[in-house]
Design a protein around this motif. Structure first.
Motif, PDB file in Angstrom:
ATOM      1  N   VAL A  80       0.819  -1.205   0.000  1.00 44.29           N
ATOM      2  CA  VAL A  80       0.000   0.000   0.000  1.00 44.29           C
ATOM      3  C   VAL A  80       0.859   1.265   0.000  1.00 44.29           C
ATOM      4  O   VAL A  80       0.612   2.211  -0.749  1.00 44.29           O
ATOM      5  N   ILE A  81       1.889   1.269   0.847  1.00 52.23           N
ATOM      6  CA  ILE A  81       2.639   2.506   1.069  1.00 52.23           C
ATOM      7  C   ILE A  81       3.954   2.170   1.767  1.00 52.23           C
ATOM      8  O   ILE A  81       4.092   1.119   2.406  1.00 52.23           O
ATOM      9  N   THR A  97       3.509   1.876  -7.323  1.00 52.21           N
ATOM     10  CA  THR A  97       3.350   3.244  -6.840  1.00 52.21           C
ATOM     11  C   THR A  97       4.716   3.868  -6.626  1.00 52.21           C
ATOM     12  O   THR A  97       5.569   3.311  -5.920  1.00 52.21           O
ATOM     13  N   ASP A  99       6.331   7.055  -4.965  1.00 57.79           N
ATOM     14  CA  ASP A  99       5.993   8.070  -3.968  1.00 57.79           C
ATOM     15  C   ASP A  99       7.273   8.820  -3.622  1.00 57.79           C
ATOM     16  O   ASP A  99       8.222   8.236  -3.084  1.00 57.79           O
ATOM     17  N   THR A 114       0.441   5.854  -9.198  1.00 52.65           N
ATOM     18  CA  THR A 114       0.511   4.422  -9.466  1.00 52.65           C
ATOM     19  C   THR A 114       0.475   4.212 -10.970  1.00 52.65           C
ATOM     20  O   THR A 114      -0.355   4.809 -11.662  1.00 52.65           O
ATOM     21  N   THR A 131      -8.554   5.738  -8.499  1.00 49.00           N
ATOM     22  CA  THR A 131      -7.737   6.393  -7.473  1.00 49.00           C
ATOM     23  C   THR A 131      -7.318   7.786  -7.919  1.00 49.00           C
ATOM     24  O   THR A 131      -7.366   8.750  -7.142  1.00 49.00           O
ATOM     25  N   TYR A 170      -4.025   5.379   6.778  1.00 44.84           N
ATOM     26  CA  TYR A 170      -3.051   6.308   6.214  1.00 44.84           C
ATOM     27  C   TYR A 170      -3.766   7.345   5.357  1.00 44.84           C
ATOM     28  O   TYR A 170      -4.842   7.098   4.824  1.00 44.84           O
ATOM     29  N   ASN A 188      -9.065   9.555   4.254  1.00 40.91           N
ATOM     30  CA  ASN A 188      -9.810   9.345   3.010  1.00 40.91           C
ATOM     31  C   ASN A 188     -11.198   8.777   3.270  1.00 40.91           C
ATOM     32  O   ASN A 188     -11.827   8.225   2.367  1.00 40.91           O
ATOM     33  N   GLU A 208      -4.052  12.422  -0.518  1.00 38.72           N
ATOM     34  CA  GLU A 208      -3.512  11.191  -1.085  1.00 38.72           C
ATOM     35  C   GLU A 208      -4.427   9.992  -0.864  1.00 38.72           C
ATOM     36  O   GLU A 208      -4.273   9.244   0.095  1.00 38.72           O
ATOM     37  N   LEU A 210      -5.587   6.366  -0.942  1.00 33.76           N
ATOM     38  CA  LEU A 210      -5.005   5.033  -1.037  1.00 33.76           C
ATOM     39  C   LEU A 210      -6.178   4.074  -1.168  1.00 33.76           C
ATOM     40  O   LEU A 210      -7.003   3.951  -0.254  1.00 33.76           O
ATOM     41  N   HIS A 242      -2.299   4.425  -5.305  1.00 37.18           N
ATOM     42  CA  HIS A 242      -2.045   5.608  -4.469  1.00 37.18           C
ATOM     43  C   HIS A 242      -1.704   6.782  -5.389  1.00 37.18           C
ATOM     44  O   HIS A 242      -0.784   6.684  -6.201  1.00 37.18           O
ATOM     45  N   GLU A 244      -1.197  11.197  -5.146  1.00 40.43           N
ATOM     46  CA  GLU A 244      -1.006  12.264  -4.165  1.00 40.43           C
ATOM     47  C   GLU A 244      -0.529  13.536  -4.847  1.00 40.43           C
ATOM     48  O   GLU A 244       0.271  13.484  -5.781  1.00 40.43           O
TER      49      GLU A 244
END
Length: 259
Positions: A80-81, A97, A99, A114, A131, A170, A188, A208, A210, A242, A244
């Motif tokens: 995810v992150i 993704t 970032d 992504t 997304t 997140y 979110n 952002e 997710l 994701h 952002e």
């Protein structure tokens, strides 16, 4: 909550960092292909930052006693992150993704996207599209006089209406002289009783979404952190995307600074 409002000149300083982030992400996007490793992409990010006299905001960043070891976060498929670049070779059909947060002249900016690795499944293209559209919805709600959770509501309603779900743990954050400032958590999804300040001109935040696939229709998606203390994955293996941007709240529409 101590939200630091930025002057117009300070917003312009963040915009300089944001342009660097946007330019580097565009170059990284072009480098993504089957056969490249995520470490290769991190090396490229580090070199591109060096060429621009900018610094990674993540390299050496300490959280709960653990220092992040890379210039870039590279999350693949169910990650995810905060995934650490390594020798993993990207395969046709993966989603990745990118970032990147960077500072220039002491001001930070942060953005993510992504991207497909080669040709991916139709559902992955749709996950990526939803997304990205959710980010657009969140930015549209980021207007002076609205509240923080108006952003959350806009993202959540769109994502869930499209048949996907948002990650609960997140989200976005304030940004400026530090990579993370108040408001510390821009969710979110709508959480009753959560901090919900009024948006004011001079606020600079990241938005952002997710977003995860939701094959069982469970809505909220559980995550877990791997033993490297950074990489967050979906507990059920669902793929995640994701997007952002760093944005400034103005008297009118929010201004995207990582563009």
């Amino acid at each position: 909550m101590a939200i630091i409002l930025k002057s117009k000149s300070e917003v312009e300083s963040i915009r300089q960092s944001g342009r660097i982030v946007a330019d580097i992400l565009a170059e990284l996007r072009m480098a993504v292909r089957p056969g490249i490793t995520t470490a290769d992409l991190d090396d490229l990010a580090a070199e591109l930052l060096r060429q621009r006299d900018a610094r990674s905001s993540t390299l050496g960043y300490v959280h709960e006693g653990f220092s992040y070891p890379a210039s870039l976060c590279t999350s693949v498929n169910d990650e995810v992150i905060h995934s650490i670049p390594d020798s993993r070779i990207l395969q046709e059909g993966d989603i990745l993704t990118l970032d990147l947060a960077a500072s220039y002249n002491g001001w930070h900016a942060d953005a993510a996207m992504t991207v497909p690795v080669g040709v991916v499944a139709a559902q992955m293209y749709r996950l990526i599209s939803v997304t990205q559209n959710a980010l657009d919805r969140g930015i549209a709600a980021a207007r002076a006089g609205n509240r923080l959770q108006d952003i959350s509501r806009s993202v959540q309603s769109y994502v869930e209406g499209a048949g996907f779900c948002v990650v609960r743990n997140y989200g976005g954050h304030g940004i400026g002289r530090s990579m993370h400032e108040d408001p510390a958590g821009i969710l979110n999804y709508v959480l009753p009783g959560y901090d919900n300040p009024i948006l004011r001109p001079g606020m600079v935040i990241t938005i952002e979404p997710l977003v995860c696939t939701d094959p069982e229709g469970v809505g909220a998606k559980e995550t877990r952190t791997l033993d490297d203390h950074w990489t967050v994955v979906t507990a059920d293996g669902s793929y995640a995307a994701h997007f952002e941007h760093t944005v400034a709240i103005t008297e009118g529409d929010a201004e995207i600074l990582t563009f």
